[in-house]
Design an enzyme around this catalytic site. Structure first.
Site, PDB file in Angstrom:
ATOM      1  N   ASN A  39     -12.911  -6.813  10.784  1.00  0.00           N
ATOM      2  CA  ASN A  39     -12.485  -7.373   9.507  1.00  0.00           C
ATOM      3  C   ASN A  39     -13.469  -6.937   8.425  1.00  0.00           C
ATOM      4  O   ASN A  39     -14.683  -7.101   8.579  1.00  0.00           O
ATOM      5  CB  ASN A  39     -12.439  -8.899   9.619  1.00  0.00           C
ATOM      6  CG  ASN A  39     -11.863  -9.549   8.386  1.00  0.00           C
ATOM      7  OD1 ASN A  39     -12.370  -9.366   7.292  1.00  0.00           O
ATOM      8  ND2 ASN A  39     -10.819 -10.332   8.567  1.00  0.00           N
ATOM      9  N   HIS A  50      -7.956  -6.648   7.752  1.00  0.00           N
ATOM     10  CA  HIS A  50      -8.240  -7.455   8.926  1.00  0.00           C
ATOM     11  C   HIS A  50      -8.652  -6.487  10.034  1.00  0.00           C
ATOM     12  O   HIS A  50      -8.460  -5.272   9.915  1.00  0.00           O
ATOM     13  CB  HIS A  50      -7.003  -8.239   9.347  1.00  0.00           C
ATOM     14  CG  HIS A  50      -6.727  -9.429   8.483  1.00  0.00           C
ATOM     15  ND1 HIS A  50      -5.748 -10.350   8.786  1.00  0.00           N
ATOM     16  CD2 HIS A  50      -7.301  -9.861   7.335  1.00  0.00           C
ATOM     17  CE1 HIS A  50      -5.735 -11.297   7.872  1.00  0.00           C
ATOM     18  NE2 HIS A  50      -6.660 -11.018   6.974  1.00  0.00           N
ATOM     19  N   GLU A  52      -7.462  -5.712  12.962  1.00  0.00           N
ATOM     20  CA  GLU A  52      -6.403  -4.877  13.528  1.00  0.00           C
ATOM     21  C   GLU A  52      -5.994  -3.769  12.565  1.00  0.00           C
ATOM     22  O   GLU A  52      -5.758  -2.627  12.985  1.00  0.00           O
ATOM     23  CB  GLU A  52      -5.188  -5.738  13.887  1.00  0.00           C
ATOM     24  CG  GLU A  52      -5.475  -6.821  14.902  1.00  0.00           C
ATOM     25  CD  GLU A  52      -5.931  -8.149  14.301  1.00  0.00           C
ATOM     26  OE1 GLU A  52      -5.812  -9.168  14.987  1.00  0.00           O
ATOM     27  OE2 GLU A  52      -6.399  -8.178  13.134  1.00  0.00           O
ATOM     28  N   SER A  77      -6.275 -14.109  17.721  1.00  0.00           N
ATOM     29  CA  SER A  77      -4.823 -13.986  17.633  1.00  0.00           C
ATOM     30  C   SER A  77      -4.420 -13.330  16.304  1.00  0.00           C
ATOM     31  O   SER A  77      -4.897 -13.729  15.244  1.00  0.00           O
ATOM     32  CB  SER A  77      -4.198 -15.385  17.733  1.00  0.00           C
ATOM     33  OG  SER A  77      -2.801 -15.323  17.742  1.00  0.00           O
ATOM     34  N   CYS A  79      -2.657 -12.314  12.889  1.00  0.00           N
ATOM     35  CA  CYS A  79      -1.928 -13.031  11.831  1.00  0.00           C
ATOM     36  C   CYS A  79      -0.556 -12.386  11.615  1.00  0.00           C
ATOM     37  O   CYS A  79      -0.202 -11.403  12.269  1.00  0.00           O
ATOM     38  CB  CYS A  79      -2.743 -12.995  10.527  1.00  0.00           C
ATOM     39  SG  CYS A  79      -2.761 -11.365   9.757  1.00  0.00           S
ATOM     40  N   CYS A  82      -0.884  -8.564  10.595  1.00  0.00           N
ATOM     41  CA  CYS A  82      -1.265  -7.692  11.706  1.00  0.00           C
ATOM     42  C   CYS A  82      -0.167  -7.646  12.772  1.00  0.00           C
ATOM     43  O   CYS A  82       0.074  -6.601  13.376  1.00  0.00           O
ATOM     44  CB  CYS A  82      -2.597  -8.148  12.282  1.00  0.00           C
ATOM     45  SG  CYS A  82      -3.940  -8.013  11.059  1.00  0.00           S
ATOM     46  N   ASP A 142      -9.892 -16.412   3.981  1.00  0.00           N
ATOM     47  CA  ASP A 142      -9.373 -15.328   4.813  1.00  0.00           C
ATOM     48  C   ASP A 142      -8.092 -15.726   5.502  1.00  0.00           C
ATOM     49  O   ASP A 142      -7.176 -14.930   5.616  1.00  0.00           O
ATOM     50  CB  ASP A 142     -10.431 -14.915   5.852  1.00  0.00           C
ATOM     51  CG  ASP A 142      -9.999 -13.676   6.609  1.00  0.00           C
ATOM     52  OD1 ASP A 142      -9.844 -12.628   5.969  1.00  0.00           O
ATOM     53  OD2 ASP A 142      -9.786 -13.765   7.832  1.00  0.00           O
TER      54      ASP A 142
END
Length: 145
Positions: A39, A50, A52, A77, A79, A82, A142
């Site tokens: 991130n 982020h 990912e 996990s 979002c 992503c 965030d």
């Protein structure tokens, strides 16, 4: 601990040392890491980086067939944003370090055929818990609360 998740955790820790949010990710194809990221919303003043997204960006352009054979590892996990990228590129499997701190749209990913493996990693949870206790405003920014 899975060796690829360990690299994702290293990425998360790198983000933390940069005063960012400690989430990391790696993209694996045929047993090799082809992209990694963390991130960088704080570091780069970005609204989209982020872990990912940074990982996918760092992997560079791939063929559609490559994404369909890849595995994405992420310490937290994913979002909605992503998860959308995961679906857009047809990534069939996501390995998640933990989903207690934040639970993204995992059921939606599953409904679209994405295989999810949640490791329930104590290390991932502790990394996020420490960060959130010291930076609650940044975490809330965030995560969109």
């Amino acid at each position: 601990m899975d060796k690829f998740m360990q690299v994702a955790i290293e990425e998360a820790k790198k983000g933390l040392t940069e005063n960012g949010i400690p989430v990391g990710s790696v993209l694996v194809l045929d047993g090799k890491i082809i992209g990694r990221g963390h991130n960088q919303r704080v570091q780069k003043g970005s609204v989209v980086l982020h872990a990912e997204m940074d990982c996918l960006e760092n992997a560079g352009r791939l063929k559609a067939a490559d994404y369909k054979r890849a595995i994405l590892y992420t310490t937290l996990s994913p979002c909605d944003m992503c998860s959308g990228a995961i679906l857009l590129y047809g990534i069939p499997k996501v390995v998640i370090g933990e989903n207690t701190t934040f639970l993204g749209p995992e059921e939606y990913l599953k409904s679209k055929g994405v295989e999810l493996e949640v490791m329930d990693s104590r290390e991932c949870k502790d990394l996020m818990a420490g960060f959130i206790s010291e930076n609650p405003a940044l975490w809330n920014e965030d995560i969109g609360d």
